[in-house]
Scaffold this motif. Structure first.
Motif, PDB file in Angstrom:
ATOM      1  N   ARG A 112       0.828  -1.214   0.000  1.00 25.21           N
ATOM      2  CA  ARG A 112       0.000   0.000   0.000  1.00 25.21           C
ATOM      3  C   ARG A 112       0.860   1.261   0.000  1.00 25.21           C
ATOM      4  N   GLU A 113       2.030   1.196   0.614  1.00 25.89           N
ATOM      5  CA  GLU A 113       2.906   2.368   0.637  1.00 25.89           C
ATOM      6  C   GLU A 113       3.591   2.587  -0.704  1.00 25.89           C
ATOM      7  N   LEU A 114       3.946   1.507  -1.387  1.00 22.47           N
ATOM      8  CA  LEU A 114       4.716   1.633  -2.629  1.00 22.47           C
ATOM      9  C   LEU A 114       3.843   1.866  -3.852  1.00 22.47           C
ATOM     10  N   ALA A 115       2.587   1.416  -3.815  1.00 21.94           N
ATOM     11  CA  ALA A 115       1.737   1.504  -5.007  1.00 21.94           C
ATOM     12  C   ALA A 115       1.565   2.936  -5.510  1.00 21.94           C
ATOM     13  N   PRO A 116       1.247   3.942  -4.659  1.00 22.91           N
ATOM     14  CA  PRO A 116       1.088   5.309  -5.192  1.00 22.91           C
ATOM     15  C   PRO A 116       2.366   5.876  -5.789  1.00 22.91           C
ATOM     16  N   LEU A 117       3.528   5.521  -5.209  1.00 20.23           N
ATOM     17  CA  LEU A 117       4.791   6.042  -5.738  1.00 20.23           C
ATOM     18  C   LEU A 117       5.160   5.371  -7.054  1.00 20.23           C
ATOM     19  N   ALA A 118       4.913   4.071  -7.149  1.00 18.18           N
ATOM     20  CA  ALA A 118       5.296   3.344  -8.364  1.00 18.18           C
ATOM     21  C   ALA A 118       4.483   3.776  -9.568  1.00 18.18           C
ATOM     22  N   THR A 119       3.241   4.171  -9.359  1.00 14.67           N
ATOM     23  CA  THR A 119       2.399   4.570 -10.490  1.00 14.67           C
ATOM     24  C   THR A 119       2.774   5.932 -11.056  1.00 14.67           C
ATOM     25  N   LYS A 120       3.603   6.706 -10.358  1.00 18.10           N
ATOM     26  CA  LYS A 120       4.009   8.022 -10.851  1.00 18.10           C
ATOM     27  C   LYS A 120       5.220   7.972 -11.765  1.00 18.10           C
ATOM     28  N   VAL A 121       5.870   6.834 -11.862  1.00 22.87           N
ATOM     29  CA  VAL A 121       7.101   6.739 -12.651  1.00 22.87           C
ATOM     30  C   VAL A 121       6.750   6.771 -14.135  1.00 22.87           C
ATOM     31  N   ARG A 122       7.422   7.650 -14.869  1.00 22.76           N
ATOM     32  CA  ARG A 122       7.268   7.757 -16.311  1.00 22.76           C
ATOM     33  C   ARG A 122       8.649   7.723 -16.959  1.00 22.76           C
ATOM     34  N   GLY A 123       8.667   7.806 -18.259  1.00 25.92           N
ATOM     35  CA  GLY A 123       9.944   7.760 -18.957  1.00 25.92           C
ATOM     36  C   GLY A 123      10.839   8.943 -18.667  1.00 25.92           C
ATOM     37  N   VAL A 124      10.249  10.089 -18.320  1.00 24.00           N
ATOM     38  CA  VAL A 124      11.042  11.290 -18.064  1.00 24.00           C
ATOM     39  C   VAL A 124      11.407  11.433 -16.593  1.00 24.00           C
ATOM     40  N   THR A 125      11.054  10.472 -15.767  1.00 25.04           N
ATOM     41  CA  THR A 125      11.381  10.557 -14.344  1.00 25.04           C
ATOM     42  C   THR A 125      12.882  10.378 -14.156  1.00 25.04           C
ATOM     43  N   PRO A 126      13.561  11.275 -13.433  1.00 24.66           N
ATOM     44  CA  PRO A 126      15.014  11.143 -13.247  1.00 24.66           C
ATOM     45  C   PRO A 126      15.378   9.849 -12.527  1.00 24.66           C
ATOM     46  N   GLU A 127      16.634   9.447 -12.722  1.00 21.18           N
ATOM     47  CA  GLU A 127      17.109   8.211 -12.112  1.00 21.18           C
ATOM     48  C   GLU A 127      17.168   8.312 -10.596  1.00 21.18           C
ATOM     49  N   ASP A 128      17.490   9.507 -10.084  1.00 17.22           N
ATOM     50  CA  ASP A 128      17.632   9.662  -8.641  1.00 17.22           C
ATOM     51  C   ASP A 128      16.312   9.974  -7.949  1.00 17.22           C
ATOM     52  N   ASP A 129      15.214   9.908  -8.677  1.00 15.83           N
ATOM     53  CA  ASP A 129      13.915  10.176  -8.063  1.00 15.83           C
ATOM     54  C   ASP A 129      13.536   9.030  -7.126  1.00 15.83           C
ATOM     55  N   PRO A 130      13.016   9.326  -5.925  1.00 14.51           N
ATOM     56  CA  PRO A 130      12.653   8.243  -4.984  1.00 14.51           C
ATOM     57  C   PRO A 130      11.574   7.313  -5.529  1.00 14.51           C
ATOM     58  N   SER A 131      10.744   7.821  -6.430  1.00 15.18           N
ATOM     59  CA  SER A 131       9.678   6.969  -6.951  1.00 15.18           C
ATOM     60  C   SER A 131      10.223   5.830  -7.805  1.00 15.18           C
ATOM     61  N   ARG A 132      11.411   6.018  -8.410  1.00 15.56           N
ATOM     62  CA  ARG A 132      11.987   4.932  -9.214  1.00 15.56           C
ATOM     63  C   ARG A 132      12.420   3.772  -8.327  1.00 15.56           C
ATOM     64  N   ALA A 133      13.062   4.076  -7.217  1.00 11.93           N
ATOM     65  CA  ALA A 133      13.452   3.012  -6.286  1.00 11.93           C
ATOM     66  C   ALA A 133      12.217   2.321  -5.717  1.00 11.93           C
ATOM     67  N   ALA A 134      11.168   3.102  -5.460  1.00 17.65           N
ATOM     68  CA  ALA A 134       9.928   2.505  -4.960  1.00 17.65           C
ATOM     69  C   ALA A 134       9.298   1.598  -6.002  1.00 17.65           C
ATOM     70  N   ALA A 135       9.387   1.981  -7.285  1.00 15.20           N
ATOM     71  CA  ALA A 135       8.810   1.155  -8.347  1.00 15.20           C
ATOM     72  C   ALA A 135       9.548  -0.170  -8.481  1.00 15.20           C
ATOM     73  N   VAL A 136      10.879  -0.137  -8.334  1.00 12.26           N
ATOM     74  CA  VAL A 136      11.656  -1.381  -8.418  1.00 12.26           C
ATOM     75  C   VAL A 136      11.296  -2.318  -7.272  1.00 12.26           C
ATOM     76  N   GLU A 137      11.227  -1.769  -6.066  1.00  6.73           N
ATOM     77  CA  GLU A 137      10.864  -2.599  -4.914  1.00  6.73           C
ATOM     78  C   GLU A 137       9.433  -3.115  -5.030  1.00  6.73           C
ATOM     79  N   TYR A 138       8.560  -2.273  -5.542  1.00  7.30           N
ATOM     80  CA  TYR A 138       7.156  -2.667  -5.707  1.00  7.30           C
ATOM     81  C   TYR A 138       7.019  -3.815  -6.708  1.00  7.30           C
ATOM     82  N   GLY A 139       7.737  -3.723  -7.823  1.00  6.83           N
ATOM     83  CA  GLY A 139       7.678  -4.790  -8.817  1.00  6.83           C
ATOM     84  C   GLY A 139       8.258  -6.094  -8.310  1.00  6.83           C
ATOM     85  N   GLN A 140       9.359  -6.013  -7.552  1.00  2.00           N
ATOM     86  CA  GLN A 140       9.969  -7.231  -7.022  1.00  2.00           C
ATOM     87  C   GLN A 140       9.067  -7.899  -5.991  1.00  2.00           C
ATOM     88  N   LEU A 141       8.416  -7.087  -5.154  1.00  2.00           N
ATOM     89  CA  LEU A 141       7.507  -7.648  -4.157  1.00  2.00           C
ATOM     90  C   LEU A 141       6.294  -8.288  -4.817  1.00  2.00           C
TER      91      LEU A 141
END
Length: 338
Positions: A112-141
């Protein structure tokens, strides 16, 4: 499908005997007919299916139904053949429920914590954005729970995403095999990840030339002020071409009838000279008035000045105000306490 228990053989033989006797012509035909109808009614009331009763008689279920209804019109016989009880139903074998793995409370909370952050990731999202790390963890979980056998409905209930969306995410990142319509994840292009320093027209994004605003999805976007001013000027020029070079009053904006001045932002504005002089004349004449509409002089004792919301100072005659007040009291029957 309903399983119908067949009637015993002795019951079938008795039904055939009574039916054959009822169809014969003779003094015992009416009694056999009455006994057949009442016997069928007794079997139906005992719980036997009409289709099971019809099978040994080689008739339809509707014919059995008709004979059972006919018993009410015929006299009851002296005796009936024995009606066997309906055999007890065998208990149905219990279905073996599928053992569905459950999600632990900690895993559900993390999803529930990672889902809102992971859905914000787009192609233009910077690499150091916290939402990218959240998306990776969300997908692995999600992949771990998917492979563990957690049902899709359970994942949908926790994350709020449709099963097709979850499957597409897992397939896009290579956690599961892709379907025919699912495209691989191409990743973020480097040129879009960088924060651009210039707009499309080549103007630098300096603090003075940058306008930031929030998009509906929560992201912060930037706009070039120089380009915005250029678009505004083009819009004004296009309107002039459509309406013609005239003022709102219809006076032509020629060189002799135009007064130009520069605003604080450097924009040049042209005004109609005729309209400007008319406004100045009206303003000066209003200031030169020495009497009100009723003829009372604007003396310091008879003048009430107040400021309008637009900043203009307006004069009011005190005598006229008192007259209006008395007229209002007389009209509404109000007694003055002054």
């Amino acid at each position: 499908m309903r399983i119908v228990a067949p009637v015993p053989d002795q019951v079938g033989q008795e039904l055939l005997r009574l039916r054959a006797a009822a169809r014969e012509k003779g003094p015992d035909a009416n009694e056999a007919k009455s006994m057949l109808s009442h016997y069928i009614l007794a079997l139906v009331e005992a719980g036997w299916a009409k289709s099971a009763i019809a099978t040994p008689m080689e008739v339809t279920r509707q014919e059995v139904h008709r004979l059972s209804l006919q018993a009410a019109k015929l006299p009851a016989p002296r005796s009936l053949p024995e009606v066997p009880p309906l055999p007890a139903k065998e208990p149905a074998a219990s279905k073996k429920l599928r053992d569905t793995p459950q999600i632990s409370p900690s895993e559900a909370k993390r999803l529930r914590e990672l889902a809102p952050l992971a859905t914000k990731v787009r192609g233009v999202t910077p690499e150091d954005d916290p939402s990218r790390a959240a998306a990776v963890e969300y997908g692995q979980l999600l992949a771990d729970l998917w492979k563990r056998g957690v049902s899709r409905k359970e994942l949908q209930r926790i994350t709020g995403q449709a099963p097709a969306t979850i499957r597409a995410r897992l397939a896009r990142h290579g956690h599961i095999n892709r379907g025919a319509t699912e495209q691989p994840y191409k990743g973020k292009q480097a040129e879009f990840a960088k924060k651009r320093e210039y707009c499309k027209a080549g103007h630098e994004f300096t603090p003075e030339n940058t306008y930031e605003y929030h998009r509906p999805d929560g992201r912060i976007a930037r706009s070039c002020r120089t380009c915005h001013a250029r678009r505004q000027r083009e819009m004004v020029e296009s309107r002039k071409e459509l309406t013609g070079a005239v003022c709102p009053k219809g006076h032509p904006l020629t060189d002799d009838n135009t007064v130009a001045y520069n605003r604080k932002d450097g924009t040049e504005v042209k005004l109609c000279r005729i309209c400007l002089e008319a406004r100045q004349e009206h303003s000066s004449s209003a200031q030169r008035k020495d009497t009100c509409k009723r003829g009372h002089a604007f003396t310091p004792e008879n003048t009430y000045e107040h400021q309008r919301p637009d900043g203009k100072v307006v004069r009011t005659c005190r005598k006229c105000k008192m007259i209006r007040q008395r007229e209002y009291e007389e009209r509404h029957g109000i007694t003055s306490h002054r």
